[in-house]
Scaffold this motif. Structure first.
Motif, PDB file in Angstrom:
ATOM      1  N   GLU A 178       0.827  -1.202   0.000  1.00  0.00           N
ATOM      2  CA  GLU A 178       0.000   0.000   0.000  1.00  0.00           C
ATOM      3  C   GLU A 178       0.869   1.264   0.000  1.00  0.00           C
ATOM      4  OE1 GLU A 178      -2.354   2.164  -0.744  1.00  0.00           O
ATOM      5  OE2 GLU A 178      -3.774   0.700   0.087  1.00  0.00           O
ATOM      6  N   ILE A 179       0.741   2.081  -1.062  1.00  0.00           N
ATOM      7  CA  ILE A 179       1.521   3.328  -1.109  1.00  0.00           C
ATOM      8  C   ILE A 179       0.654   4.552  -0.802  1.00  0.00           C
ATOM      9  CG2 ILE A 179       3.333   2.477  -2.665  1.00  0.00           C
ATOM     10  CD1 ILE A 179       1.711   4.090  -4.888  1.00  0.00           C
ATOM     11  N   GLU A 180      -0.596   4.301  -0.448  1.00  0.00           N
ATOM     12  CA  GLU A 180      -1.460   5.389   0.006  1.00  0.00           C
ATOM     13  C   GLU A 180      -2.148   4.907   1.279  1.00  0.00           C
ATOM     14  OE1 GLU A 180      -3.971   6.702  -3.206  1.00  0.00           O
ATOM     15  OE2 GLU A 180      -2.265   7.300  -4.439  1.00  0.00           O
ATOM     16  N   GLY A 181      -1.407   4.971   2.383  1.00  0.00           N
ATOM     17  CA  GLY A 181      -1.861   4.392   3.651  1.00  0.00           C
ATOM     18  C   GLY A 181      -2.847   5.267   4.410  1.00  0.00           C
ATOM     19  N   LYS A 182      -2.911   5.037   5.718  1.00  0.00           N
ATOM     20  CA  LYS A 182      -3.924   5.691   6.555  1.00  0.00           C
ATOM     21  C   LYS A 182      -3.654   7.181   6.744  1.00  0.00           C
ATOM     22  CE  LYS A 182      -4.557   1.420   9.248  1.00  0.00           C
ATOM     23  NZ  LYS A 182      -3.338   0.701   8.851  1.00  0.00           N
ATOM     24  N   LYS A 183      -2.378   7.557   6.749  1.00  0.00           N
ATOM     25  CA  LYS A 183      -2.034   8.962   7.021  1.00  0.00           C
ATOM     26  C   LYS A 183      -1.552   9.671   5.759  1.00  0.00           C
ATOM     27  CE  LYS A 183      -0.493   8.003  11.777  1.00  0.00           C
ATOM     28  NZ  LYS A 183       0.631   8.171  12.725  1.00  0.00           N
ATOM     29  N   LYS A 184      -1.774  10.977   5.720  1.00  0.00           N
ATOM     30  CA  LYS A 184      -1.271  11.755   4.580  1.00  0.00           C
ATOM     31  C   LYS A 184      -1.069  13.207   4.993  1.00  0.00           C
ATOM     32  CE  LYS A 184      -5.987  12.304   2.818  1.00  0.00           C
ATOM     33  NZ  LYS A 184      -6.922  12.038   1.725  1.00  0.00           N
ATOM     34  N   VAL A 219      -2.886  -7.899 -14.248  1.00  0.00           N
ATOM     35  CA  VAL A 219      -2.493  -6.885 -13.263  1.00  0.00           C
ATOM     36  C   VAL A 219      -2.359  -7.504 -11.871  1.00  0.00           C
ATOM     37  CG1 VAL A 219      -3.315  -4.822 -12.021  1.00  0.00           C
ATOM     38  CG2 VAL A 219      -3.349  -4.881 -14.516  1.00  0.00           C
ATOM     39  N   VAL A 220      -3.326  -8.343 -11.487  1.00  0.00           N
ATOM     40  CA  VAL A 220      -3.277  -9.011 -10.172  1.00  0.00           C
ATOM     41  C   VAL A 220      -1.973  -9.795 -10.042  1.00  0.00           C
ATOM     42  CG1 VAL A 220      -4.308 -10.842  -8.758  1.00  0.00           C
ATOM     43  CG2 VAL A 220      -5.779  -9.142  -9.859  1.00  0.00           C
ATOM     44  N   LYS A 221      -1.624 -10.518 -11.101  1.00  0.00           N
ATOM     45  CA  LYS A 221      -0.438 -11.374 -11.091  1.00  0.00           C
ATOM     46  C   LYS A 221       0.870 -10.568 -11.082  1.00  0.00           C
ATOM     47  CE  LYS A 221       1.327 -15.357 -13.678  1.00  0.00           C
ATOM     48  NZ  LYS A 221       1.183 -16.126 -14.911  1.00  0.00           N
ATOM     49  N   LYS A 222       0.926  -9.535 -11.939  1.00  0.00           N
ATOM     50  CA  LYS A 222       2.189  -8.796 -12.112  1.00  0.00           C
ATOM     51  C   LYS A 222       2.404  -7.662 -11.120  1.00  0.00           C
ATOM     52  CE  LYS A 222       3.087  -9.201 -17.104  1.00  0.00           C
ATOM     53  NZ  LYS A 222       3.103  -8.398 -18.340  1.00  0.00           N
ATOM     54  N   PHE A 223       1.333  -6.934 -10.784  1.00  0.00           N
ATOM     55  CA  PHE A 223       1.510  -5.677 -10.052  1.00  0.00           C
ATOM     56  C   PHE A 223       0.803  -5.608  -8.701  1.00  0.00           C
ATOM     57  CE2 PHE A 223       1.431  -4.798 -14.683  1.00  0.00           C
ATOM     58  CZ  PHE A 223       2.785  -4.534 -14.844  1.00  0.00           C
ATOM     59  N   GLY A 224      -0.066  -6.570  -8.412  1.00  0.00           N
ATOM     60  CA  GLY A 224      -0.787  -6.507  -7.133  1.00  0.00           C
ATOM     61  C   GLY A 224      -1.589  -5.213  -7.057  1.00  0.00           C
ATOM     62  N   THR A 225      -1.335  -4.438  -5.997  1.00  0.00           N
ATOM     63  CA  THR A 225      -2.044  -3.149  -5.876  1.00  0.00           C
ATOM     64  C   THR A 225      -1.104  -1.968  -6.098  1.00  0.00           C
ATOM     65  OG1 THR A 225      -1.706  -3.291  -3.486  1.00  0.00           O
ATOM     66  CG2 THR A 225      -3.866  -3.983  -4.317  1.00  0.00           C
ATOM     67  N   PHE A 226       0.038  -2.219  -6.738  1.00  0.00           N
ATOM     68  CA  PHE A 226       0.963  -1.122  -7.050  1.00  0.00           C
ATOM     69  C   PHE A 226       0.605  -0.498  -8.401  1.00  0.00           C
ATOM     70  CE2 PHE A 226       3.490  -3.532  -3.949  1.00  0.00           C
ATOM     71  CZ  PHE A 226       3.911  -2.499  -3.114  1.00  0.00           C
ATOM     72  N   PRO A 227       0.963   0.773  -8.629  1.00  0.00           N
ATOM     73  CA  PRO A 227       0.645   1.425  -9.908  1.00  0.00           C
ATOM     74  C   PRO A 227       1.328   0.728 -11.086  1.00  0.00           C
ATOM     75  CG  PRO A 227       1.389   3.031  -8.284  1.00  0.00           C
ATOM     76  CD  PRO A 227       1.669   1.680  -7.716  1.00  0.00           C
ATOM     77  N   PHE A 228       0.687   0.798 -12.241  1.00  0.00           N
ATOM     78  CA  PHE A 228       1.262   0.207 -13.456  1.00  0.00           C
ATOM     79  C   PHE A 228       0.870   1.080 -14.642  1.00  0.00           C
ATOM     80  CE2 PHE A 228      -2.996  -1.401 -12.969  1.00  0.00           C
ATOM     81  CZ  PHE A 228      -3.517  -1.381 -14.251  1.00  0.00           C
ATOM     82  N   SER A 229       1.615   0.920 -15.722  1.00  0.00           N
ATOM     83  CA  SER A 229       1.298   1.616 -16.969  1.00  0.00           C
ATOM     84  C   SER A 229       0.694   0.611 -17.945  1.00  0.00           C
ATOM     85  CB  SER A 229       2.577   2.208 -17.574  1.00  0.00           C
ATOM     86  OG  SER A 229       2.348   2.572 -18.925  1.00  0.00           O
ATOM     87  N   LEU A 230      -0.251   1.063 -18.734  1.00  0.00           N
ATOM     88  CA  LEU A 230      -0.814   0.182 -19.767  1.00  0.00           C
ATOM     89  C   LEU A 230       0.297  -0.320 -20.686  1.00  0.00           C
ATOM     90  CD1 LEU A 230      -4.099   2.091 -20.777  1.00  0.00           C
ATOM     91  CD2 LEU A 230      -3.802   0.293 -19.077  1.00  0.00           C
TER      92      LEU A 230
END
Length: 417
Positions: A221-227, A292-303
Protein backbone atom coordinates in the motif's frame (compact mmCIF):
# COMPACT_ATOMS: atom_id res chain seq x y z
CA UNK A 1 -3.75 -39.65 18.70
CA UNK A 2 -3.08 -37.07 16.01
CA UNK A 3 -0.54 -34.37 16.74
CA UNK A 4 -2.04 -31.02 17.58
CA UNK A 5 -1.46 -28.49 14.83
CA UNK A 6 0.56 -25.52 15.99
CA UNK A 7 -1.34 -22.26 15.39
CA UNK A 8 0.24 -20.24 12.60
CA UNK A 9 2.19 -17.34 13.97
CA UNK A 10 1.22 -14.00 12.50
CA UNK A 11 4.14 -12.32 10.76
CA UNK A 12 5.09 -8.87 12.03
CA UNK A 13 5.42 -6.62 8.98
CA UNK A 14 6.22 -3.46 10.94
CA UNK A 15 9.68 -1.93 11.32
CA UNK A 16 9.92 -3.83 14.63
CA UNK A 17 10.81 -6.80 12.42
CA UNK A 18 14.39 -6.23 11.10
CA UNK A 19 13.48 -8.14 7.91
CA UNK A 20 11.03 -5.38 7.00
CA UNK A 21 13.68 -2.65 6.90
CA UNK A 22 16.08 -5.00 5.10
CA UNK A 23 13.49 -5.58 2.35
CA UNK A 24 12.72 -1.86 2.10
CA UNK A 25 16.44 -1.13 1.79
CA UNK A 26 16.98 -3.84 -0.85
CA UNK A 27 14.10 -2.40 -2.88
CA UNK A 28 15.48 1.11 -2.34
CA UNK A 29 18.93 0.19 -3.64
CA UNK A 30 17.30 -0.97 -6.86
CA UNK A 31 15.15 2.17 -7.11
CA UNK A 32 18.17 4.44 -6.67
CA UNK A 33 20.42 2.48 -9.02
CA UNK A 34 17.84 2.54 -11.81
CA UNK A 35 16.97 6.22 -11.15
CA UNK A 36 20.64 7.03 -11.68
CA UNK A 37 20.76 4.99 -14.91
CA UNK A 38 17.54 6.53 -16.27
CA UNK A 39 18.82 10.04 -15.47
CA UNK A 40 21.79 9.38 -17.76
CA UNK A 41 19.37 8.41 -20.56
CA UNK A 42 17.60 11.78 -20.35
CA UNK A 43 19.25 13.84 -23.07
CA UNK A 44 17.82 16.31 -25.55
CA UNK A 45 16.14 14.61 -28.51
CA UNK A 46 15.51 11.27 -26.78
CA UNK A 47 11.94 9.95 -26.86
CA UNK A 48 10.18 9.79 -23.48
CA UNK A 49 8.55 6.43 -24.27
CA UNK A 50 11.95 4.89 -25.09
CA UNK A 51 13.40 6.05 -21.77
CA UNK A 52 10.39 4.67 -19.87
CA UNK A 53 10.71 1.27 -21.59
CA UNK A 54 14.44 1.08 -20.85
CA UNK A 55 13.84 2.08 -17.22
CA UNK A 56 11.27 -0.68 -16.67
CA UNK A 57 13.59 -3.22 -18.29
CA UNK A 58 16.39 -2.18 -15.92
CA UNK A 59 14.02 -2.42 -12.92
CA UNK A 60 12.99 -5.94 -13.94
CA UNK A 61 16.64 -6.98 -14.40
CA UNK A 62 17.73 -5.67 -11.00
CA UNK A 63 14.68 -7.08 -9.18
CA UNK A 64 15.37 -10.54 -10.65
CA UNK A 65 18.81 -10.56 -8.97
CA UNK A 66 17.55 -10.34 -5.37
CA UNK A 67 15.76 -12.87 -3.12
CA UNK A 68 16.20 -15.50 -5.84
CA UNK A 69 15.56 -18.54 -3.69
CA UNK A 70 12.28 -17.30 -2.23
CA UNK A 71 9.60 -18.63 -4.57
CA UNK A 72 6.66 -17.50 -2.43
CA UNK A 73 8.00 -13.98 -2.04
CA UNK A 74 6.45 -11.50 -4.46
CA UNK A 75 8.63 -8.75 -5.85
CA UNK A 76 8.34 -6.36 -8.74
CA UNK A 77 7.96 -2.77 -9.86
CA UNK A 78 6.24 -0.54 -7.29
CA UNK A 79 6.02 2.37 -9.75
CA UNK A 80 6.74 2.21 -13.49
CA UNK A 81 9.35 4.49 -14.98
CA UNK A 82 7.75 7.84 -15.74
CA UNK A 83 9.32 10.90 -17.33
CA UNK A 84 7.24 14.06 -17.01
CA UNK A 85 7.89 17.14 -19.20
CA UNK A 86 8.38 20.63 -17.78
CA UNK A 87 4.82 21.72 -16.90
CA UNK A 88 3.55 18.22 -16.02
CA UNK A 89 2.97 17.56 -12.32
CA UNK A 90 1.84 13.93 -12.35
CA UNK A 91 3.99 10.99 -13.49
CA UNK A 92 3.79 10.60 -17.29
CA UNK A 93 4.40 7.44 -19.30
CA UNK A 94 3.13 7.48 -22.91
CA UNK A 95 2.17 4.43 -24.98
CA UNK A 96 4.01 3.27 -28.10
CA UNK A 97 0.63 2.76 -29.81
CA UNK A 98 -0.32 6.44 -29.40
CA UNK A 99 1.77 7.82 -32.25
CA UNK A 100 1.68 11.51 -31.34
CA UNK A 101 2.57 10.98 -27.69
CA UNK A 102 5.16 8.30 -28.47
CA UNK A 103 6.98 10.85 -30.64
CA UNK A 104 7.45 13.37 -27.78
CA UNK A 105 11.13 14.06 -27.10
CA UNK A 106 13.06 15.85 -24.37
CA UNK A 107 14.15 19.45 -24.95
CA UNK A 108 17.24 21.34 -23.78
CA UNK A 109 16.70 23.37 -20.63
CA UNK A 110 13.48 21.52 -19.73
CA UNK A 111 12.71 20.58 -16.09
CA UNK A 112 12.09 16.82 -16.25
CA UNK A 113 10.68 14.67 -13.44
CA UNK A 114 11.83 11.02 -13.32
CA UNK A 115 9.90 8.68 -11.02
CA UNK A 116 10.14 4.92 -10.49
CA UNK A 117 10.32 2.27 -7.80
CA UNK A 118 10.78 -1.36 -6.79
CA UNK A 119 9.07 -3.52 -4.16
CA UNK A 120 10.11 -6.67 -2.36
CA UNK A 121 7.48 -8.72 -0.49
CA UNK A 122 5.07 -5.79 -0.82
CA UNK A 123 7.47 -3.26 0.72
CA UNK A 124 7.50 -0.57 -1.92
CA UNK A 125 10.01 2.23 -2.35
CA UNK A 126 9.59 5.08 -4.82
CA UNK A 127 12.00 7.88 -5.72
CA UNK A 128 11.53 10.93 -7.92
CA UNK A 129 14.09 13.50 -9.04
CA UNK A 130 13.93 16.64 -11.16
CA UNK A 131 16.73 17.38 -13.60
CA UNK A 132 17.33 20.11 -16.15
CA UNK A 133 18.05 18.63 -19.60
CA UNK A 134 21.60 19.77 -20.40
CA UNK A 135 22.69 21.48 -23.58
CA UNK A 136 24.42 19.03 -25.85
CA UNK A 137 27.13 21.38 -27.10
CA UNK A 138 29.59 20.83 -24.27
CA UNK A 139 28.47 24.07 -22.63
CA UNK A 140 28.92 24.69 -18.90
CA UNK A 141 26.80 22.46 -16.70
CA UNK A 142 26.10 25.35 -14.31
CA UNK A 143 22.35 25.99 -13.94
CA UNK A 144 21.34 29.62 -13.62
CA UNK A 145 18.27 31.88 -13.80
CA UNK A 146 14.76 30.62 -13.16
CA UNK A 147 15.73 26.93 -13.48
CA UNK A 148 18.21 27.46 -10.62
CA UNK A 149 15.52 29.18 -8.54
CA UNK A 150 13.19 26.21 -9.14
CA UNK A 151 15.76 23.55 -8.16
CA UNK A 152 16.92 25.38 -5.04
CA UNK A 153 13.38 26.13 -3.87
CA UNK A 154 12.45 22.47 -4.30
CA UNK A 155 15.61 21.16 -2.63
CA UNK A 156 15.37 23.34 0.48
CA UNK A 157 11.58 22.95 0.78
CA UNK A 158 12.08 19.18 0.68
CA UNK A 159 14.83 19.29 3.34
CA UNK A 160 12.59 21.46 5.53
CA UNK A 161 9.60 19.12 5.14
CA UNK A 162 11.72 16.11 6.11
CA UNK A 163 12.84 17.90 9.30
CA UNK A 164 9.25 18.86 10.13
CA UNK A 165 8.34 15.16 9.94
CA UNK A 166 10.77 14.12 12.68
CA UNK A 167 8.60 13.40 15.77
CA UNK A 168 9.10 16.09 18.47
CA UNK A 169 11.68 15.18 21.09
CA UNK A 170 12.98 12.16 19.17
CA UNK A 171 16.44 13.64 18.73
CA UNK A 172 16.48 15.57 22.02
CA UNK A 173 19.60 15.43 24.18
CA UNK A 174 20.27 16.52 27.74
CA UNK A 175 18.68 15.37 30.98
CA UNK A 176 15.68 13.06 31.15
CA UNK A 177 13.62 16.06 32.18
CA UNK A 178 14.74 18.04 29.12
CA UNK A 179 14.01 15.08 26.86
CA UNK A 180 10.54 14.64 28.36
CA UNK A 181 9.84 18.34 27.87
CA UNK A 182 10.95 18.16 24.23
CA UNK A 183 8.73 15.12 23.62
CA UNK A 184 5.69 17.05 24.87
CA UNK A 185 6.02 19.66 22.13
CA UNK A 186 3.21 19.27 19.63
CA UNK A 187 4.08 18.28 16.08
CA UNK A 188 3.45 21.12 13.58
CA UNK A 189 -0.04 21.22 12.09
CA UNK A 190 -0.35 20.68 8.35
CA UNK A 191 -1.27 24.33 7.84
CA UNK A 192 1.87 25.35 9.77
CA UNK A 193 3.95 23.01 7.58
CA UNK A 194 2.50 24.62 4.44
CA UNK A 195 3.16 28.15 5.74
CA UNK A 196 6.80 27.35 6.57
CA UNK A 197 7.36 25.74 3.17
CA UNK A 198 5.77 28.72 1.45
CA UNK A 199 8.41 30.94 3.08
CA UNK A 200 11.11 28.78 1.47
CA UNK A 201 9.67 28.66 -2.05
CA UNK A 202 8.64 32.33 -2.09
CA UNK A 203 12.28 33.24 -1.26
CA UNK A 204 13.00 31.97 -4.78
CA UNK A 205 9.85 33.53 -6.31
CA UNK A 206 8.17 30.12 -6.66
CA UNK A 207 4.99 28.52 -5.30
CA UNK A 208 4.07 25.14 -3.84
CA UNK A 209 2.16 22.88 -6.22
CA UNK A 210 -1.43 22.69 -5.03
CA UNK A 211 -2.35 19.57 -3.05
CA UNK A 212 1.12 17.98 -3.10
CA UNK A 213 0.58 14.85 -0.98
CA UNK A 214 2.91 12.70 1.12
CA UNK A 215 1.51 9.29 2.07
CA UNK A 216 2.26 6.75 4.74
CA UNK A 217 3.47 3.53 3.09
CA UNK A 218 2.39 0.11 4.32
CA UNK A 219 2.87 -3.41 2.98
CA UNK A 220 1.27 -3.54 -0.51
CA UNK A 221 0.00 0.00 0.00
CA UNK A 222 1.52 3.33 -1.11
CA UNK A 223 -1.46 5.39 0.01
CA UNK A 224 -1.86 4.39 3.65
CA UNK A 225 -3.92 5.69 6.55
CA UNK A 226 -2.03 8.96 7.02
CA UNK A 227 -1.27 11.76 4.58
CA UNK A 228 0.16 15.27 4.57
CA UNK A 229 -1.33 17.63 1.99
CA UNK A 230 0.60 20.81 1.17
CA UNK A 231 -1.25 23.88 -0.14
CA UNK A 232 -4.53 21.90 -0.18
CA UNK A 233 -7.12 22.78 -2.81
CA UNK A 234 -10.85 22.01 -3.05
CA UNK A 235 -11.32 21.27 0.65
CA UNK A 236 -8.67 18.52 0.65
CA UNK A 237 -7.45 17.69 4.14
CA UNK A 238 -4.46 15.78 5.46
CA UNK A 239 -4.71 13.23 8.22
CA UNK A 240 -2.41 12.06 11.01
CA UNK A 241 1.12 12.92 12.09
CA UNK A 242 4.31 10.94 11.37
CA UNK A 243 5.41 8.59 14.17
CA UNK A 244 8.26 6.20 14.96
CA UNK A 245 7.87 2.88 13.17
CA UNK A 246 6.35 4.34 10.01
CA UNK A 247 7.49 4.49 6.40
CA UNK A 248 6.40 7.43 4.24
CA UNK A 249 6.65 8.56 0.65
CA UNK A 250 7.49 12.25 1.08
CA UNK A 251 6.66 14.42 -1.91
CA UNK A 252 7.63 17.99 -2.70
CA UNK A 253 6.18 19.90 -5.66
CA UNK A 254 7.19 23.44 -6.61
CA UNK A 255 6.17 25.61 -9.57
CA UNK A 256 7.72 28.67 -11.21
CA UNK A 257 4.13 29.83 -11.67
CA UNK A 258 1.06 29.86 -9.43
CA UNK A 259 1.18 26.15 -8.60
CA UNK A 260 -2.50 25.84 -9.55
CA UNK A 261 -3.43 22.72 -11.50
CA UNK A 262 -5.39 21.71 -14.56
CA UNK A 263 -6.08 18.39 -16.29
CA UNK A 264 -4.14 17.84 -19.51
CA UNK A 265 -5.66 16.16 -22.54
CA UNK A 266 -3.05 13.39 -22.69
CA UNK A 267 -4.25 9.81 -22.39
CA UNK A 268 -4.38 8.44 -18.84
CA UNK A 269 -1.96 5.50 -18.94
CA UNK A 270 -1.11 5.09 -15.25
CA UNK A 271 -3.52 3.01 -13.16
CA UNK A 272 -3.71 1.11 -9.92
CA UNK A 273 -5.92 -1.77 -8.84
CA UNK A 274 -8.36 -1.02 -6.03
CA UNK A 275 -9.57 -3.58 -3.50
CA UNK A 276 -13.12 -3.44 -4.89
CA UNK A 277 -14.64 -6.33 -6.83
CA UNK A 278 -16.92 -5.94 -9.82
CA UNK A 279 -18.39 -8.47 -12.26
CA UNK A 280 -16.51 -7.56 -15.44
CA UNK A 281 -18.27 -8.51 -18.69
CA UNK A 282 -15.70 -7.93 -21.44
CA UNK A 283 -13.10 -10.66 -22.05
CA UNK A 284 -10.43 -7.95 -22.59
CA UNK A 285 -11.26 -6.45 -19.16
CA UNK A 286 -11.03 -9.82 -17.41
CA UNK A 287 -7.78 -10.58 -19.17
CA UNK A 288 -6.02 -7.40 -18.08
CA UNK A 289 -7.39 -7.62 -14.53
CA UNK A 290 -5.87 -11.12 -14.21
CA UNK A 291 -2.59 -9.87 -15.63
CA UNK A 292 -2.49 -6.88 -13.26
CA UNK A 293 -3.28 -9.01 -10.17
CA UNK A 294 -0.44 -11.37 -11.09
CA UNK A 295 2.19 -8.80 -12.11
CA UNK A 296 1.51 -5.68 -10.05
CA UNK A 297 -0.79 -6.51 -7.13
CA UNK A 298 -2.04 -3.15 -5.88
CA UNK A 299 0.96 -1.12 -7.05
CA UNK A 300 0.64 1.42 -9.91
CA UNK A 301 1.26 0.21 -13.46
CA UNK A 302 1.30 1.62 -16.97
CA UNK A 303 -0.81 0.18 -19.77
CA UNK A 304 2.52 0.09 -21.61
CA UNK A 305 3.68 -2.71 -19.30
CA UNK A 306 0.82 -5.03 -20.20
CA UNK A 307 1.18 -7.87 -22.71
CA UNK A 308 -1.02 -6.31 -25.39
CA UNK A 309 -1.11 -2.53 -25.22
CA UNK A 310 -4.03 -2.17 -27.68
CA UNK A 311 -6.15 -4.74 -25.80
CA UNK A 312 -5.29 -2.95 -22.56
CA UNK A 313 -6.61 0.37 -23.91
CA UNK A 314 -9.98 -1.31 -24.55
CA UNK A 315 -10.15 -3.47 -21.40
CA UNK A 316 -9.15 -0.69 -19.02
CA UNK A 317 -12.33 1.31 -19.74
CA UNK A 318 -14.66 -1.15 -18.00
CA UNK A 319 -12.14 -1.69 -15.17
CA UNK A 320 -12.11 2.05 -14.43
CA UNK A 321 -15.89 2.39 -14.80
CA UNK A 322 -16.40 -0.46 -12.31
CA UNK A 323 -13.84 1.07 -9.91
CA UNK A 324 -11.67 -2.04 -10.16
CA UNK A 325 -8.86 0.26 -11.37
CA UNK A 326 -8.20 3.81 -10.31
CA UNK A 327 -6.78 6.00 -13.07
CA UNK A 328 -4.20 8.71 -12.45
CA UNK A 329 -5.24 11.71 -14.55
CA UNK A 330 -2.47 13.62 -16.34
CA UNK A 331 -2.29 16.91 -14.46
CA UNK A 332 -0.02 19.91 -14.92
CA UNK A 333 0.57 23.57 -14.11
CA UNK A 334 -2.48 25.66 -15.04
CA UNK A 335 -0.40 28.26 -16.89
CA UNK A 336 2.15 25.87 -18.40
CA UNK A 337 4.95 26.97 -16.08
CA UNK A 338 7.83 24.68 -15.15
CA UNK A 339 7.31 22.36 -12.17
CA UNK A 340 9.84 20.39 -10.08
CA UNK A 341 9.04 17.35 -7.93
CA UNK A 342 10.99 15.20 -5.51
CA UNK A 343 9.83 12.01 -3.83
CA UNK A 344 11.75 10.35 -1.00
CA UNK A 345 10.88 7.08 0.74
CA UNK A 346 11.75 7.48 4.43
CA UNK A 347 11.67 5.32 7.54
CA UNK A 348 11.16 6.87 10.97
CA UNK A 349 13.06 4.85 13.58
CA UNK A 350 13.95 5.52 17.21
CA UNK A 351 17.20 7.08 15.91
CA UNK A 352 15.46 9.55 13.62
CA UNK A 353 14.50 9.80 9.99
CA UNK A 354 16.31 7.70 7.37
CA UNK A 355 16.11 8.44 3.68
CA UNK A 356 15.71 4.92 2.26
CA UNK A 357 15.15 5.72 -1.43
CA UNK A 358 15.93 9.30 -2.33
CA UNK A 359 16.86 11.48 -5.28
CA UNK A 360 20.61 12.18 -5.33
CA UNK A 361 21.88 15.22 -3.46
CA UNK A 362 22.26 18.14 -5.89
CA UNK A 363 25.67 19.72 -6.44
CA UNK A 364 24.74 23.12 -5.05
CA UNK A 365 27.96 24.70 -6.34
CA UNK A 366 26.56 24.30 -9.88
CA UNK A 367 23.16 25.88 -9.19
CA UNK A 368 23.51 29.67 -9.15
CA UNK A 369 20.74 31.98 -7.97
CA UNK A 370 20.73 35.59 -6.82
CA UNK A 371 17.99 34.72 -4.32
CA UNK A 372 18.33 33.25 -0.84
CA UNK A 373 16.37 32.22 2.25
CA UNK A 374 16.44 34.87 4.98
CA UNK A 375 13.65 33.73 7.33
CA UNK A 376 15.24 32.94 10.71
CA UNK A 377 12.67 30.33 11.75
CA UNK A 378 13.23 28.39 8.52
CA UNK A 379 17.02 28.64 8.72
CA UNK A 380 16.96 27.38 12.30
CA UNK A 381 14.94 24.28 11.31
CA UNK A 382 17.24 23.60 8.33
CA UNK A 383 20.17 23.47 10.78
CA UNK A 384 18.61 20.54 12.61
CA UNK A 385 19.76 16.97 11.91
CA UNK A 386 17.43 14.27 10.58
CA UNK A 387 18.81 11.55 12.82
CA UNK A 388 20.95 11.02 15.92
CA UNK A 389 24.64 11.40 15.32
CA UNK A 390 26.67 8.24 15.03
CA UNK A 391 30.37 7.87 15.69
CA UNK A 392 31.17 7.30 12.05
CA UNK A 393 29.48 10.46 10.81
CA UNK A 394 29.20 12.78 13.74
CA UNK A 395 30.18 16.12 12.31
CA UNK A 396 28.33 16.29 9.04
CA UNK A 397 24.83 17.01 10.23
CA UNK A 398 24.77 20.67 11.09
CA UNK A 399 27.16 22.30 8.66
CA UNK A 400 25.33 22.50 5.34
CA UNK A 401 21.89 23.71 6.34
CA UNK A 402 23.39 26.68 8.16
CA UNK A 403 24.52 27.86 4.75
CA UNK A 404 21.07 27.56 3.25
CA UNK A 405 20.62 31.31 3.35
CA UNK A 406 23.58 31.77 1.04
CA UNK A 407 22.15 29.16 -1.34
CA UNK A 408 25.51 28.83 -3.00
CA UNK A 409 27.30 26.32 -0.79
CA UNK A 410 28.56 23.18 -2.43
CA UNK A 411 27.44 20.79 0.27
CA UNK A 412 24.23 18.88 0.77
CA UNK A 413 21.94 19.85 3.63
CA UNK A 414 21.86 16.37 5.13
CA UNK A 415 23.15 12.95 4.40
CA UNK A 416 21.00 9.88 4.25
CA UNK A 417 20.72 8.67 7.79
Amino acid sequence: MADKKEPEQEIDYTLNNPDTLTKYKSAAQISQKVLDAVTKLCVAGEKIVTICEKGDKLLDEEISKVYRGKKDLKKGISHPTTVSPSSFVTPYTPLTSDEAEAAVTLKEGEAIKIQLGAQIDGFGTIACDTIIIPKGDGASDVIEGRNADLLLATHYANELLLRLMVPPGLLASGTDEEKAKAAKVKAPTQSKITSLLEKVVKSYDCNLVESTTSWQFERNEIEGKKKIILAPGDGAKGEGIPEVGEVWGVEMGVSLGSGKLKNFENRTTLHRRTTLTYALKRPSSKKILNEVVKKFGTFPFSLRQLEDERDAKVGVVECVRGNVFRQYEVVGDKDGDAVARLLTTIAITKNGLQKIAAPPSPDLSKIKSDKKITDEEVLKILEQPLAKETKSKNKKKKKPAKKAAAADDDEESSDDE
